[in-house]
Enzyme design. Structure first.
Site, PDB file in Angstrom:
ATOM      1  N   ASP A 126       0.825  -1.213   0.000  1.00  0.00           N
ATOM      2  CA  ASP A 126       0.000   0.000   0.000  1.00  0.00           C
ATOM      3  C   ASP A 126       0.862   1.268   0.000  1.00  0.00           C
ATOM      4  O   ASP A 126       2.098   1.191  -0.020  1.00  0.00           O
ATOM      5  CB  ASP A 126      -0.954  -0.066   1.214  1.00  0.00           C
ATOM      6  CG  ASP A 126      -2.353   0.384   0.860  1.00  0.00           C
ATOM      7  OD1 ASP A 126      -2.490   1.303   0.031  1.00  0.00           O
ATOM      8  OD2 ASP A 126      -3.312  -0.171   1.424  1.00  0.00           O
ATOM      9  N   ASP A 183     -10.218   3.207  -4.115  1.00  0.00           N
ATOM     10  CA  ASP A 183     -10.861   2.053  -3.458  1.00  0.00           C
ATOM     11  C   ASP A 183     -12.287   1.818  -3.957  1.00  0.00           C
ATOM     12  O   ASP A 183     -13.043   2.753  -4.183  1.00  0.00           O
ATOM     13  CB  ASP A 183     -10.929   2.283  -1.942  1.00  0.00           C
ATOM     14  CG  ASP A 183      -9.582   2.031  -1.281  1.00  0.00           C
ATOM     15  OD1 ASP A 183      -8.586   1.832  -2.008  1.00  0.00           O
ATOM     16  OD2 ASP A 183      -9.544   2.039  -0.043  1.00  0.00           O
TER      17      ASP A 183
END
Ligand code: GLA
Length: 376
Positions: A126, A183
């Site tokens: 990430d 997302d």
């Protein structure tokens, strides 16, 4: 060897968020096998964020949360491998993960070795809490190089959401897939927006490093970590899955497969759709202009055996009519050829007449075909 088609599997984040445990992961692994999903290609079981203790140990190593994973990650990896599956984990290029657990910044080689010792096959990496001094490409190169030198094949799944023009540099870093969008949430607006964000990134996907449109929300029906009150229905899930498959995105299931609806299972297990996603050539996706209405899209992709995958996606709230000339796919009227259309959702087969495809396309719906070039 890491397979060179879009990775497929299951990831804990969409449904479970921080609520993960050894028992859950084992049950998911069992279900992947018992349901037949593993044999359809869904092979990676990925634990996302929130799996570790809040601090590293005295040697600077990451430690699994001892309440959630009492037997540690090596034991869990062994279990997953014993089921013929592969094991994925998560870390972050910053000092902390997005949920505030230790990130791999300045620990890249140590962490890559730890993951290798545990038997990890896949690392989602990430981009939260990242250095403001060291640029993104360098942060991903660090982990890419560390994984290449850890003594084990570990697939690098970069997750920088397309930030900092990720598409321009991610292939340098050793990443095998890269998040090309923000997302996902279980809503039509989210799927529509991710699809639109993908449109100018199609040229960057393909063998070596796949455009990752984020984990699937098929079958969530509003439940779980990224569930929404205005969640999608089965028609919309089918369109979502078809878009991800045609565009060559990794197919990572995000719902609770232990309690899956029959219709979600039917969508996720469509062999012909999976075959298009997994086509060995991984050709660039074509965006084709046609008479279709402003909210609908036409995409196609050449396949390894000479067939063509062709799809019409209605992203809008009302039905429309599709008129499409197959000339755009390379079949001129003078060629003496036409297309035999195999509808991958209904099984219907027909041949295109006069070079023109005509069809009704309902709101939110998909028409998706495997097309065979045949004599007219
Ligand atoms: C980011 C990622 C998500 C998920 C969370 C975990 O938002 O994009 O996919 O991994 O972090 O905290």
């Amino acid at each position: 060897m890491i397979k060179n088609t879009p990775p497929m599997g299951w990831n804990s984040w969409n449904t479970f968020g921080s609520d993960i445990s050894e028992d859950l992961i084992k049950e998911v692994a069992d279900k992947l096998v018992d349901s037949g999903l593993r044999d359809l290609g869904y092979e990676y079981v990925v634990i996302d964020d929130c799996w570790s203790m809040r601090e590293r140990d005295g040697n600077g190593k990451l430690v699994a949360d001892s309440e959630k994973f009492p037997h540690g990650m090596k034991a869990l990896a062994d279990y997953i491998h014993s089921k013929g599956l592969k094991f994925g984990m998560y870390s972050c290029a910053g000092t902390l993960t997005c949920a505030g657990y230790p990130g791999s910044y300045e620990h890249e080689f140590t962490d890559a070795n730890t993951f290798a010792e545990w038997g990890v096959d896949f690392l989602k990496y990430d981009y939260c809490f990242k250095s403001t001094i060291i640029p993104g490409p360098v942060l991903y190169r660090r982990m890419g190089l560390a994984l290449k030198n850890c003594g084990r094949d570990i697939l690098l799944s970069a997750c920088s959401w397309g930030a900092d023009n990720t598409h321009e540099w991610i292939r340098q870093t050793g990443a095998n897939m890269w998040r090309s969008t923000g997302d996902i949430f279980d809503s039509w607006e989210s799927v529509r927006s991710l699809t639109e964000q993908q449109e100018n990134k199609l040229a960057y996907g393909g063998q070596g490093c796949f455009n990752d449109m984020d984990m699937l929300v098929v079958g969530m029906y509003g439940n779980g970590n990224v569930g929404m009150e205005n969640h999608m229905n089965d028609t919309q899930y089918r369109t979502h899955f078809s878009i991800w498959a045609l565009m060559g995105s990794p197919l990572m299931i995000g719902c609770d497969i232990r309690n899956m609806s029959e219709s979600a299972m039917k969508i996720l297990s469509n062999k012909e759709v999976i075959a298009i996603n997994q086509d060995p050539d991984c050709r660039q996706v074509m965006h084709l202009d046609t008479w279709i209405g402003n909210d609908a899209r036409c995409y196609a992709r050449y396949l390894a055996n000479g067939d063509i995958a062709l799809a019409f996606f209605n992203l809008g709230e009302s039905g429309t009519f599709v008129r499409f000339l197959i000339d755009a796919l390379g079949i001129s009227l003078s060629s003496g050829k036409t297309l035999e259309m195999h509808d991958v959702w209904t099984g219907e087969v027909f041949t295109v007449k006069n070079g023109t495809f005509l069809h009704q396309l309902d709101a939110y719906d998909t028409l998706m075909y495997r097309c065979r070039v045949v004599d007219r």
